[in-house]
Motif scaffolding. Structure first.
Motif, mmCIF file in Angstrom:
data_model
loop_
_atom_site.group_PDB
_atom_site.id
_atom_site.type_symbol
_atom_site.label_atom_id
_atom_site.label_comp_id
_atom_site.label_asym_id
_atom_site.label_seq_id
_atom_site.Cartn_x
_atom_site.Cartn_y
_atom_site.Cartn_z
ATOM 1 N N UNK A 1 0.810 -1.228 0.000
ATOM 2 C CA UNK A 1 0.000 0.000 0.000
ATOM 3 C C UNK A 1 0.836 1.268 0.000
ATOM 4 N N UNK A 2 2.128 1.125 0.299
ATOM 5 C CA UNK A 2 2.960 2.335 0.479
ATOM 6 C C UNK A 2 4.105 2.413 -0.516
ATOM 7 N N UNK A 3 4.002 1.693 -1.624
ATOM 8 C CA UNK A 3 5.152 1.657 -2.534
ATOM 9 C C UNK A 3 5.490 3.037 -3.109
ATOM 10 N N UNK A 4 4.469 3.884 -3.265
ATOM 11 C CA UNK A 4 4.768 5.208 -3.855
ATOM 12 C C UNK A 4 5.660 6.029 -2.922
ATOM 13 N N UNK A 5 5.306 5.979 -1.640
ATOM 14 C CA UNK A 5 6.100 6.697 -0.643
ATOM 15 C C UNK A 5 7.531 6.122 -0.578
ATOM 16 N N UNK A 6 7.623 4.795 -0.601
ATOM 17 C CA UNK A 6 8.943 4.160 -0.503
ATOM 18 C C UNK A 6 9.798 4.464 -1.730
ATOM 19 N N UNK A 7 9.187 4.400 -2.894
ATOM 20 C CA UNK A 7 9.955 4.665 -4.119
ATOM 21 C C UNK A 7 10.424 6.123 -4.139
ATOM 22 N N UNK A 8 9.592 7.024 -3.629
ATOM 23 C CA UNK A 8 10.010 8.439 -3.565
ATOM 24 C C UNK A 8 11.242 8.574 -2.657
ATOM 25 N N UNK A 9 11.268 7.796 -1.582
ATOM 26 C CA UNK A 9 12.439 7.839 -0.686
ATOM 27 C C UNK A 9 13.682 7.252 -1.371
ATOM 28 N N UNK A 10 13.496 6.181 -2.136
ATOM 29 C CA UNK A 10 14.634 5.606 -2.874
ATOM 30 C C UNK A 10 15.168 6.651 -3.865
ATOM 31 N N UNK A 11 14.237 7.338 -4.510
ATOM 32 C CA UNK A 11 14.642 8.361 -5.492
ATOM 33 C C UNK A 11 15.399 9.490 -4.786
ATOM 34 N N UNK A 12 14.931 9.827 -3.599
ATOM 35 C CA UNK A 12 15.622 10.886 -2.846
ATOM 36 C C UNK A 12 17.074 10.492 -2.555
ATOM 37 N N UNK A 13 17.313 9.202 -2.326
ATOM 38 C CA UNK A 13 18.690 8.739 -2.096
ATOM 39 C C UNK A 13 19.490 8.694 -3.395
ATOM 40 N N UNK A 14 18.777 8.782 -4.526
ATOM 41 C CA UNK A 14 19.482 8.780 -5.814
ATOM 42 C C UNK A 14 19.609 7.411 -6.453
ATOM 43 N N UNK A 15 18.788 6.450 -5.995
ATOM 44 C CA UNK A 15 18.864 5.083 -6.554
ATOM 45 C C UNK A 15 18.796 5.110 -8.083
ATOM 46 N N UNK A 16 19.656 4.302 -8.689
ATOM 47 C CA UNK A 16 19.585 4.092 -10.146
ATOM 48 C C UNK A 16 18.788 2.821 -10.418
ATOM 49 N N UNK A 17 18.780 1.929 -9.433
ATOM 50 C CA UNK A 17 18.133 0.629 -9.616
ATOM 51 C C UNK A 17 17.462 0.220 -8.307
ATOM 52 N N UNK A 18 16.341 -0.476 -8.440
ATOM 53 C CA UNK A 18 15.682 -1.032 -7.251
ATOM 54 C C UNK A 18 15.395 -2.497 -7.540
ATOM 55 N N UNK A 19 15.964 -3.362 -6.693
ATOM 56 C CA UNK A 19 15.705 -4.795 -6.860
ATOM 57 C C UNK A 19 14.495 -5.181 -6.015
ATOM 58 N N UNK A 20 13.546 -5.847 -6.637
ATOM 59 C CA UNK A 20 12.321 -6.286 -5.948
ATOM 60 C C UNK A 20 11.910 -7.623 -6.571
ATOM 61 N N UNK A 21 10.951 -8.276 -5.946
ATOM 62 C CA UNK A 21 10.490 -9.515 -6.578
ATOM 63 C C UNK A 21 8.994 -9.457 -6.814
ATOM 64 N N UNK A 22 8.547 -10.346 -7.682
ATOM 65 C CA UNK A 22 7.117 -10.466 -7.971
ATOM 66 C C UNK A 22 6.623 -11.680 -7.207
#
Ligand code: BG6
Length: 489
Positions: free
Chosen positions: A91-112
């Motif tokens: 439910x909170x992936x948008x908030x989490x991804x915004x935080x990853x972007x704030x850190x400058x992530x080029x890649x995010x590893x996740x699973x399906x």
């Protein structure tokens, strides 16, 4: 001090797995996985897998233990299951991804989550709500210029397949997995380019129990063979769907050292590398079983079901990159060991030259340089470290700050270890730290074993606001990425 400058194309980021962060275990049509019937545990107390026996009594099994005749897995009302909530990332992936972007992530590893797309695992068509969920996640990552790196299977075979087909001991699982993988490649074409087929595929053989040895090894090697075939077929499909796809294996990388200079230890160490580490990498990178496989099978009286078509598939389905996790090293010996340490589902002799985390995992950045050099020489493939980190206790100060210096110290030394190998010519293309946000531990089910740059306000019983906050390591990693590794201070 200015440190090594990583290439501009270097993929800095972080990693999680669906079952450890998403929660929403029974929402939008998702079916259960083994983790959903697994309780929490601790470093000393094993997680329990819950079931009901044929007479209606509760059963508590441990990892590797078989479901008795007539029993079925069950969620028990008086137990708490940490993966049901995870850290509510669904439910909170948008908030989490915004935080990853704030850190400058080029890649995010996740699973399906397999059972989000195929709730039982053997359906012909996927659950549209599951398919749409991940599309939204990938689109969100795209909007933040973050490249997804997707693990297709991360320890989460649908429970129905475990119960009704016997899990990976059954060849039918190959077809079910391939259907799942094909769906992923087709649905997310253009959104995802980096894929991993099986997380830590070598765990099957590396961490298995010792009870009933012959039977265990027979099943473990057979299950692994089916996973190799499933992976190789998925790689071929992935390449056919989109030639841009880069698909990797994912090996649990533990550096093994001989405990003494006794030649018996040296040989035992070499054989440990072969069984635990090289066996899977060799099949997935070179496309065939290595010569020592015969010895390994004979040692355990293993007879495998391998067809000519399987061998063809293994040849055609080799991976594009050698991808692995690295946390620690371990000692191998044929001598009696009195001072045992255990970590990462395994145990070995204590190495007097190393320090250990609160959960008993050895800190060994040199072991990472060693591992990188060995693997690049062996396979000549681009390498990616897709998990690395240390879990520990975090304290939230009165002003809300979290001074997790131990994370910073761990990462700094491991990034230096990577730089060392790269300066010697190793082609390392990316680095995703494990648990960029606090996650439910796979081994112990604890959340207080915290890996994240991002703190989640939740405890081992699910109490808390689930609010996110930035630890000191968050700001540090942001600086590391922005400086391309030159500022590790
Ligand atoms: C790896 C797994 O074994 O190590 C992850 O791929 C896991 O899923 C990680 O979380 C760390 O292990 P643990 O037991 O501390 O969660």
């Amino acid at each position: 001090m200015s440190e090594y400058r990583f290439p501009d194309s270097f993929l800095w980021g972080g990693a999680t797995a669906a079952n450890q962060v998403e929660g929403a275990w029974n929402e939008d049509g998702r079916g259960p996985a083994k983790t959903d019937v697994t309780t929490g545990g601790t470093r000393y107390e094993k997680r329990k897998i819950t079931a009901i026996d044929k007479d209606g009594n509760k059963l508590f099994l441990v990892r590797g233990e078989k479901l008795p005749e007539g029993a079925h897995y069950a969620v028990l009302e008086d137990q708490y299951y940490p993966n049901h909530l995870g850290v509510d990332e669904y439910h909170r992936y948008e908030e989490d991804i915004a935080l990853y972007a704030e850190m400058g992530f080029k890649v995010y590893r996740m699973s399906i989550s397999w059972s989000r797309l195929f709730p039982r695992g053997d359906e012909e068509t996927p659950n549209p709500l599951g398919v749409e969920h991940y599309r939204k996640v990938f689109q969100c990552l795209k909007e933040h210029d973050i490249e997804p790196l997707v693990t297709i299977w991360h320890f989460d075979t649908p429970l129905y397949l475990e119960e009704h087909y016997g899990g990976w001991t059954n060849r039918k699982l190959v077809d079910f997995y391939v259907r799942f993988a094909k769906t992923c490649f087709e649905e997310y074409k253009g959104l995802v380019r980096y894929w991993l087929t099986f997380n830590e595929i070598n765990n099957t053989i590396m961490f298995m129990g010792v009870a009933n040895e012959d039977l265990d090894y027979q099943e473990a090697y057979q299950s692994l063979h089916y996973q190799f075939v499933a992976s190789a077929r998925a790689v071929q499909i992935g390449h056919a769907v989109d030639p841009e796809n880069k698909i990797g294996c994912m090996i649990c990388g533990i550096t093994n050292y001989p405990m003494t200079c006794d030649p018996k230890d040296i040989l035992a160490n070499r054989h440990t590398w072969e069984k635990n580490i090289f066996y899977c990498g060799d099949v997935q990178c070179k496309g065939e079983y290595p010569t020592y496989a015969k010895r390994l099978w004979q040692e355990r009286n293993v007879k495998l079901d391998i067809t000519a078509e399987d061998l063809e598939d293994l040849k055609k389905g080799t991976v594009d990159m050698y991808t692995f996790s690295y946390y620690m090293s371990t000692l191998v010996t044929t001598h009696e060991v009195t001072d045992l340490v255990s970590g990462n589902f395994s145990s070995g002799a204590r190495n007097e030259y190393l320090n250990y985390s609160d959960w008993g995992w050895a800190y060994d950045p040199d072991g990472l340089t060693y591992y990188l050099e060995v693997m690049y020489d062996r396979y000549h493939l681009p390498l990616m470290i897709v998990e690395n980190g240390v879990g520990g206790y975090d304290t939230v100060e009165a002003d809300g700050s979290i001074h997790d210096q131990y994370h910073i110290d761990y990462y700094r030394e491991h990034i230096r270890a990577m730089a060392k190998a790269m300066q010697d010519g190793v082609d390392l293309i990316g680095y995703t730290t494990w648990g960029c946000i606090d996650v439910v531990s796979a081994g112990t089910g604890e959340i207080r074993k915290r890996y994240g740059f991002i703190y989640v306000d939740v405890d081992d019983q699910g109490n808390g606001t689930l609010d996110r906050s930035r630890k000191d390591s968050f700001y540090w990693y942001k600086k590391v990425i922005a400086s391309n590794g030159t500022d590790l201070a």
